[in-house]
Design an enzyme around this catalytic site. Structure first.
Site, PDB file in Angstrom:
ATOM      1  N   HIS A 501       0.830  -1.212   0.000  1.00 12.05           N
ATOM      2  CA  HIS A 501       0.000   0.000   0.000  1.00 12.05           C
ATOM      3  C   HIS A 501       0.868   1.269   0.000  1.00 12.05           C
ATOM      4  O   HIS A 501       0.712   2.141  -0.855  1.00 12.05           O
ATOM      5  CB  HIS A 501      -0.912  -0.032   1.231  1.00 12.05           C
ATOM      6  CG  HIS A 501      -1.777   1.174   1.403  1.00 12.05           C
ATOM      7  ND1 HIS A 501      -3.129   1.148   1.180  1.00 12.05           N
ATOM      8  CD2 HIS A 501      -1.483   2.437   1.784  1.00 12.05           C
ATOM      9  CE1 HIS A 501      -3.627   2.354   1.413  1.00 12.05           C
ATOM     10  NE2 HIS A 501      -2.641   3.154   1.779  1.00 12.05           N
ATOM     11  N   GLU A 502       1.772   1.349   0.958  1.00  7.35           N
ATOM     12  CA  GLU A 502       2.597   2.564   1.051  1.00  7.35           C
ATOM     13  C   GLU A 502       3.520   2.681  -0.158  1.00  7.35           C
ATOM     14  O   GLU A 502       3.810   3.787  -0.625  1.00  7.35           O
ATOM     15  CB  GLU A 502       3.381   2.589   2.366  1.00  7.35           C
ATOM     16  CG  GLU A 502       2.517   2.584   3.621  1.00  7.35           C
ATOM     17  CD  GLU A 502       1.430   3.660   3.646  1.00  7.35           C
ATOM     18  OE1 GLU A 502       1.616   4.713   3.003  1.00  7.35           O
ATOM     19  OE2 GLU A 502       0.394   3.442   4.297  1.00  7.35           O
ATOM     20  N   HIS A 505       1.620   4.421  -2.851  1.00 10.47           N
ATOM     21  CA  HIS A 505       1.718   5.884  -2.748  1.00 10.47           C
ATOM     22  C   HIS A 505       3.071   6.344  -3.285  1.00 10.47           C
ATOM     23  O   HIS A 505       3.174   7.342  -3.998  1.00 10.47           O
ATOM     24  CB  HIS A 505       1.618   6.331  -1.285  1.00 10.47           C
ATOM     25  CG  HIS A 505       0.234   6.305  -0.710  1.00 10.47           C
ATOM     26  ND1 HIS A 505      -0.840   6.887  -1.329  1.00 10.47           N
ATOM     27  CD2 HIS A 505      -0.239   5.789   0.461  1.00 10.47           C
ATOM     28  CE1 HIS A 505      -1.929   6.735  -0.563  1.00 10.47           C
ATOM     29  NE2 HIS A 505      -1.583   6.065   0.522  1.00 10.47           N
ATOM     30  N   HIS A 508       3.168   6.380  -6.961  1.00  9.05           N
ATOM     31  CA  HIS A 508       2.392   7.525  -7.459  1.00  9.05           C
ATOM     32  C   HIS A 508       3.287   8.773  -7.474  1.00  9.05           C
ATOM     33  O   HIS A 508       3.255   9.573  -8.411  1.00  9.05           O
ATOM     34  CB  HIS A 508       1.177   7.726  -6.544  1.00  9.05           C
ATOM     35  CG  HIS A 508       0.033   8.481  -7.165  1.00  9.05           C
ATOM     36  ND1 HIS A 508      -1.190   8.585  -6.569  1.00  9.05           N
ATOM     37  CD2 HIS A 508      -0.070   9.186  -8.312  1.00  9.05           C
ATOM     38  CE1 HIS A 508      -2.003   9.311  -7.330  1.00  9.05           C
ATOM     39  NE2 HIS A 508      -1.341   9.687  -8.392  1.00  9.05           N
TER      40      HIS A 508
HETATM   41 ZN    ZN Z   1      -2.782   5.244   2.019  1.00  7.75          ZN
END
Ligand code: ZN
Length: 710
Positions: A501-502, A505, A508
């Protein structure tokens, strides 16, 4: 359990989340030869911050000086005798305060992940000064006049779509911070923002101190139940560290409390630590947060009214994909009903098992995780802890890197020589498929007292090319169990998803390809930002990907098919609980921010009333109770916690595009994801980017199916 991650933008860390301004970084503006390394030119590879040179005492004077420099930059724009243009006003603002942006990003990252008493003191001192500084800029009438003058002629300026978006966002940022108000209202805005900044600091420090103040010291090994050996060892180490001659100590940090609640057969001890967790900030002591958060909600309501919105939620959501509180409530309701039904069935299963074991009485909150694990083992023969040897933290990290490589061609090269803020931190240079430099990624895996709970990503430098290319530098932060004596940290499957998940980010941020850095990377609406992170979790759970990275840390043996099948079969298990505790917290957030009058409520009574309104069952408490709800009272997620679930609708639907292509790494689909969404930052509207990728609007069906709520 995929909902507890935090994502903070730098301004959120300053308590200024409502502000859309996020000034850029220009390394060229550093002051050569300055004796404060926070302000000096950074003579490091890739221009990473010189964490080895930065000391506590550099931050206060450094940040103050950087603020003064930003004030001078703004003064230069305001006093420009030329009529306002896109270049001399909007681009000039984009360039203004580069050093302050750089310094506050470093400060925000370090205070989140490696704080101490001195830095906390600096935070308390600076919070009101920073709030006042931000207001000095956004409430400067001459500056706003210039911005508005450019905005009013936006159609005639021949701007590119990205320039037009920058202009709109800049103008909106000023309006949303009160620039268009009369003088009396502006003065009140300043007071509100300053007080909110102080309250937010106090709130988060109280949570950290309340968390650290609690200890459960266990002296009878029978009370450990079947806690795995590596966690027993960690608990013994914690006891020693806390000055005990023997025994095991447990804390309120997730890697400590969760396994204890799952494993310990001692109901009284489970109750003790559960209540220790749930009552943080609600103990009527000097660290109590009830009055603080009630005051914050009232101030936010008052600010929204000043700006012409009926509630703070209306104000926040008007800038998000969801647009209105009504749409958020409708969306939450849509998932809440089926989830609550499923949670009630889960409760019945556990109550039956508990009674069959001869435990008297009703199932309670502190029993839930314990009996969940028992039901999981009974029904799926799946022991979460038995999975741990296949999820060694560095192996999982390499799994995420492999997925990023197969999708986007990126490669990751460790650079242990680069400065870090803590010896545990890992640093990687990220390269494009052709070997060119793409950015730098920091990873800080382990829980410690100096770190806030949860997991999050920060940008230390953002991609942009207004004055030559700047490359992204991003950090990811986690609270995984520290390595045992043999240097190994075994995490859970759920932790593996958090890691992905991190890194989502981070990708991104790393894949950003824009001109104006304030629009780049993760600078997107709150309810779109979790898309980039959550979509990465999908690959990690796929059997074909698990076989690539889930290998036994001692033997290197690939995770057996039998375990993969069990993982798959149990994927929707306990999703009633997980969904209900999440949505309860989302409703609580919406309730606090739907106040139509700036009235301070009794926080406990207010929360109880809202939980009773939605029909939350007593055995489940919201994922965050009000008094330790840092997302909304110390982070940037007020009226925004729903965003995780909202984004999950998008990520589950988007992942289906790969499934439908017949190849989880389909190059064409991956290329479109990168091109239409991940590289675009906030240069376009979220729904427009989504449609460009998917060719249609998102469907909620894949989410309901994935959570077993059909
Ligand atoms: Zn998040």
């Amino acid at each position: 359990m995929r909902m507890h991650r935090r994502f903070w933008l730098p301004l959120a860390a300053l308590g200024l989340a409502a502000c859309a301004q996020d000034a850029p970084l220009q390394s060229g503006s550093a002051i050569s030869g300055h004796d404060n390394p926070l302000l000096a030119e950074w003579q490091t590879d890739f221009g990473v911050p010189p964490f080895d040179l930065l000391r506590n005492e550099h931050y206060l004077p450094g940040l103050r000086e950087a603020m003064a420099l930003e004030t001078a930059d703004v003064e230069a724009i305001v006093s420009n005798p030329e009529p306002p243009t896109f270049g001399n006003t909007i681009e000039a603002l984009e360039r203004a305060g580069a050093l302050y942006t750089r310094a506050s990003r470093v400060f925000g990252a370090v205070t989140g992940a490696n704080t101490n008493d001195a830095l906390q003191e600096v935070e308390r001192t600076l919070a009101p000064e920073q709030a006042a500084h931000a207001d000095d800029i956004s409430l400067n009438p001459v500056l706003y006049e210039r911005v508005k003058a450019v905005y009013d002629q936006r159609e005639e300026l021949g701007l590119t779509p990205e320039q037009l978006k920058l202009l709109e966002e800049t103008h909106k940022g000023f309006v949303r911070r009160g620039a268009a108000l009369d003088d009396a209202s502006k003065a009140r805005m300043r007071e509100i923002n300053k007080e909110l900044a102080e309250l937010s600091q106090r709130f988060s420090q109280n949570v950290l101190e309340e968390t650290n103040a609690y200890e459960l010291h266990v002296t009878d090994s029978a009370d450990l139940g079947d806690l795995p050996p590596n966690l027993v060892e960690l608990a013994a180490g914690e006891a020693t560290r806390r000055g005990h001659d023997a025994g095991w100590s447990f804390t309120l940090q997730r890697p400590s409390i969760d396994p204890f609640l799952e494993s310990s057969p001692n109901r009284d001890l489970r109750r003790d630590i559960f209540m220790g967790y749930a009552m943080r900030g609600d103990n009527d002591n000097e660290r109590d947060n009830k009055a603080t958060l009630s005051r914050m909600a009232a101030l936010r309501a008052e600010r929204a009214k000043l700006l012409g919105y009926p509630t703070h939620a209306d104000f926040v959501l008007s800038d998000n994909m969801a647009e209105t509180p009504a749409r958020v409530m409708e969306f939450l309701d849509q998932v809440w009903r089926p989830a609550l039904d499923v949670a009630k069935r889960e409760r019945a299963d556990m109550q039956a098992l508990m009674s069959a074991e001869g435990v008297e009485g009703e199932l309670e909150g502190w029993d839930w995780r314990h009996f969940t694990e028992k039901v999981r083992r009974e029904r799926y023969a799946l022991d979460q802890q038995a999975l741990r040897p296949y999820f060694e933290v560095n192996a999982v990290r390499d799994g995420v890197f492999l997925v990023a490589n197969k999708l986007y061609g990126l490669t990751f090269h460790e650079r242990p020589d680069l400065p870090r803020w803590h010896p545990d931190q890992q640093v990687f240079e990220v390269r494009e498929v052709d070997g060119s430099h793409q950015g730098v990624l920091y990873m800080d895996f382990f829980a410690r007292e100096s770190k806030e709970g949860g997991a999050w990503m920060n940008s230390l430098q953002k991609q942009g090319r207004l004055d030559g290319e700047t490359y992204p530098i991003v950090t990811t932060n986690f609270n995984f169990p520290a390595p045992t004596a043999d240097g190994v940290s075994l995490i859970t499957f759920d932790d593996a998803l958090t890691l992905a998940h991190e890194c989502g980010h981070a990708l991104h941020g790393l894949l950003s390809d824009v001109t104006y850095e304030s629009l780049g990377g993760t600078s997107v609406p709150r309810d779109f930002v979790e898309f980039g992170s959550q979509i990465m979790e999908n690959w990690m759970a796929e059997p074909e990907v698990l076989r690539l990275y889930a290998k036994h840390y001692q033997t290197g043996e690939v995770i057996p098919d039998e375990l993969v099948e069990k993982l798959q079969a149990s994927a929707t298990f306990n999703q009633g609980f997980v969904t209900v505790e999440f949505i309860a917290a989302a409703f609580l957030d919406m309730a606090w921010h739907s106040l139509t009058e700036p009235v301070e409520h009794d926080a406990r009574a207010f929360e109880t009333a809202e939980m009773s309104r939605i029909g939350l069952i007593e055995e489940i408490i919201p994922r965050y109770r009000s008094t330790y709800y840092s997302h909304v009272f110390a982070g940037g997620y007020s009226a925004g916690y729903y965003a995780y679930l909202w984004a999950e609708v998008l990520d589950k639907d988007a992942f289906q595009a790969f499934v439908e292509s017949g190849d989880l790494f389909d190059p064409e689909t991956a290329g479109r994801l990168r091109e239409e969404i991940l590289s675009k930052g906030g240069t376009r509207k979220g729904m427009d980017m989504y449609r460009a990728f998917r060719g249609r609007d998102p469907s909620i069906e894949p989410l309901l199916t994935a959570r077993g709520l059909r």
